[in-house]
Design a protein around this motif. Structure first.
Motif: not given
Length: 161
Positions: A44-51, A73-93
């Protein structure tokens, strides 16, 4: 003769059956619970740091010409897609560096040295654009980003570490 009895609380019985008896069993259960809690807190801490890093990038790069050289400019769609990417990253990476790109994309970079790096960009179009340099070898490509990060992208991130 034995009688079968219907039990409405199967979860309770299964949970009870998986537990042992005695002080050693209770100690083992406590240690397991502590380890699980520590792992969950670390993830949770790692995900929160990335977010938090993503939020900083979005705040800085969500206006036209944010870099002084005409960057989109970065769009809201790009932001939310990036956030999904962060949430999907395995914690061991390893944790990526996160930045804005000149075409309005958000870039995730894993860097070991100038000849060993990998980058993925998202722009809100359900696509991961990636490129990597591994000594004399280089790769690049694009993959659909729908429900999870494609294995090929995970594999390339691992090659940097």
């Amino acid at each position: 003769m034995s009688n079968a009895t219907l039990c409405a609380d199967m979860d309770g019985i299964i949970g009870f059956a998986m537990r042992g008896f005695g002080p050693e069993s209770r100690k083992t259960e406590e240690l397991f619970s502590q380890a699980r809690d520590e792992f969950e807190n670390k993830v949770t801490s790692r995900v929160n740091e990335n977010i938090s890093s993503l939020d900083e990038v979005y705040q800085k790069c969500s206006v036209e010409n944010w870099d002084g050289y005409g960057a989109q400019s970065i769009t809201p769609d790009a932001y939310w897609e990036a956030r999904s990417f962060i949430e999907d990253l395995p914690s061991w990476l390893p944790r990526p560096d996160i930045s804005g790109g000149p075409d309005g994309e958000i870039v995730f970079e894993w860097y070991e040295n100038p000849s060993r790096l990998f980058a993925v960009s998202v722009s809100g179009e359900n696509q991961l654009i990636y490129a990597g340099l591994y000594g004399p070898n280089s790769i690049r490509g694009a993959k659909v980003f729908a429900n999870s990060i494609p294995k090929v992208v995970i594999d390339h991130i691992q090659e940097v570490d």
